[in-house]
Motif scaffolding. Sequence first.
Motif, PDB file in Angstrom:
ATOM      1  N   SER A 104       2.116  19.895  38.348  1.00 14.18           N
ATOM      2  CA  SER A 104       2.566  19.554  39.701  1.00 14.18           C
ATOM      3  C   SER A 104       1.725  18.402  40.226  1.00 14.18           C
ATOM      4  O   SER A 104       0.614  18.167  39.748  1.00 14.18           O
ATOM      5  N   PRO A 105       2.223  17.685  41.234  1.00 16.94           N
ATOM      6  CA  PRO A 105       1.487  16.525  41.738  1.00 16.94           C
ATOM      7  C   PRO A 105       0.253  16.869  42.574  1.00 16.94           C
ATOM      8  O   PRO A 105      -0.572  16.002  42.835  1.00 16.94           O
ATOM      9  N   SER A 106       0.104  18.132  43.021  1.00 13.30           N
ATOM     10  CA  SER A 106      -1.070  18.543  43.796  1.00 13.30           C
ATOM     11  C   SER A 106      -1.262  20.045  43.646  1.00 13.30           C
ATOM     12  O   SER A 106      -0.369  20.756  43.162  1.00 13.30           O
ATOM     13  N   ALA A 107      -2.411  20.532  44.080  1.00 13.01           N
ATOM     14  CA  ALA A 107      -2.670  21.975  44.014  1.00 13.01           C
ATOM     15  C   ALA A 107      -1.712  22.739  44.924  1.00 13.01           C
ATOM     16  O   ALA A 107      -1.216  23.809  44.565  1.00 13.01           O
ATOM     17  N   THR A 108      -1.420  22.189  46.090  1.00  9.15           N
ATOM     18  CA  THR A 108      -0.482  22.839  47.009  1.00  9.15           C
ATOM     19  C   THR A 108       0.920  22.877  46.414  1.00  9.15           C
ATOM     20  O   THR A 108       1.611  23.896  46.490  1.00  9.15           O
ATOM     21  N   ALA A 109       1.330  21.783  45.794  1.00  7.33           N
ATOM     22  CA  ALA A 109       2.644  21.749  45.144  1.00  7.33           C
ATOM     23  C   ALA A 109       2.691  22.738  43.981  1.00  7.33           C
ATOM     24  O   ALA A 109       3.729  23.351  43.725  1.00  7.33           O
ATOM     25  N   LEU A 161       4.045  24.826  34.025  1.00  5.44           N
ATOM     26  CA  LEU A 161       3.042  24.742  35.084  1.00  5.44           C
ATOM     27  C   LEU A 161       1.658  25.185  34.608  1.00  5.44           C
ATOM     28  O   LEU A 161       0.681  25.042  35.325  1.00  5.44           O
ATOM     29  N   PHE A 162       1.593  25.702  33.376  1.00  5.03           N
ATOM     30  CA  PHE A 162       0.305  26.090  32.810  1.00  5.03           C
ATOM     31  C   PHE A 162      -0.234  24.965  31.948  1.00  5.03           C
ATOM     32  O   PHE A 162       0.529  24.255  31.286  1.00  5.03           O
ATOM     33  N   ALA A 163      -1.547  24.806  31.979  1.00  2.00           N
ATOM     34  CA  ALA A 163      -2.192  23.744  31.197  1.00  2.00           C
ATOM     35  C   ALA A 163      -1.843  23.912  29.720  1.00  2.00           C
ATOM     36  O   ALA A 163      -1.850  25.041  29.209  1.00  2.00           O
ATOM     37  N   ASP A 204      -3.794  13.180  36.935  1.00  2.00           N
ATOM     38  CA  ASP A 204      -3.067  13.266  38.204  1.00  2.00           C
ATOM     39  C   ASP A 204      -2.007  14.362  38.234  1.00  2.00           C
ATOM     40  O   ASP A 204      -1.096  14.317  39.069  1.00  2.00           O
ATOM     41  N   ARG A 205      -2.076  15.338  37.349  1.00  2.00           N
ATOM     42  CA  ARG A 205      -1.176  16.499  37.366  1.00  2.00           C
ATOM     43  C   ARG A 205      -2.037  17.750  37.473  1.00  2.00           C
ATOM     44  O   ARG A 205      -3.117  17.830  36.891  1.00  2.00           O
ATOM     45  N   TRP A 206      -1.569  18.719  38.217  1.00  2.00           N
ATOM     46  CA  TRP A 206      -2.294  19.959  38.461  1.00  2.00           C
ATOM     47  C   TRP A 206      -1.625  21.091  37.695  1.00  2.00           C
ATOM     48  O   TRP A 206      -0.399  21.194  37.671  1.00  2.00           O
ATOM     49  N   TYR A 207      -2.459  21.945  37.083  1.00  2.00           N
ATOM     50  CA  TYR A 207      -1.969  23.036  36.240  1.00  2.00           C
ATOM     51  C   TYR A 207      -2.706  24.332  36.562  1.00  2.00           C
ATOM     52  O   TYR A 207      -3.853  24.307  37.007  1.00  2.00           O
ATOM     53  N   ALA A 208      -2.057  25.440  36.271  1.00  2.00           N
ATOM     54  CA  ALA A 208      -2.728  26.738  36.260  1.00  2.00           C
ATOM     55  C   ALA A 208      -3.313  26.897  34.862  1.00  2.00           C
ATOM     56  O   ALA A 208      -2.644  26.627  33.866  1.00  2.00           O
ATOM     57  N   ASP A 209      -4.566  27.296  34.784  1.00  2.00           N
ATOM     58  CA  ASP A 209      -5.227  27.503  33.502  1.00  2.00           C
ATOM     59  C   ASP A 209      -4.951  28.931  33.056  1.00  2.00           C
ATOM     60  O   ASP A 209      -5.325  29.886  33.734  1.00  2.00           O
TER      61      ASP A 209
END
Length: 131
Positions: free
Chosen positions: A28-33, A53-55, A115-120
């Motif tokens: 996602s483009p941000s942690a909030t997104a 959405l996961f790394a 610049d992409r946010w993921y859940a680990d």
Amino acid sequence: MLLLLPLGLVLWLAAVCVAIAHEPPEGSPSATALSTDVTRAVRNQDADRLQRLFAPDTVGDDYATTLLARLTGAGPTSPPATVRTADGGQFLHLGTTAADGRPTCLTWQITQTDDRWYADGIPPLAPPACP
């Protein structure tokens, strides 16, 4: 008749290319997104989107499918994912309420790559307490 076969092949290849081009990017483009995207994927039972959405390399190929099946089996209602900060890191909490009223909480650390946010998918050693 011989002309229709190559034309069909070209149309099929064009359809595949268009489908690939319109696939949403991983993360996602941000942690909030990310929290919004995880919530939407869980509510819609969209295992493909949740998996992206996961790394990469932190979860197995069927992680999202298995996770959604277990969440559905527990009977969660209205799963809101929230971002929390603890111990200098950001964490994604997925809090749900089972059909019998028991709270359920899953926690993943949030990572950023290019610049992409993921859940680990690797569980944090000391996750923040569930709300």
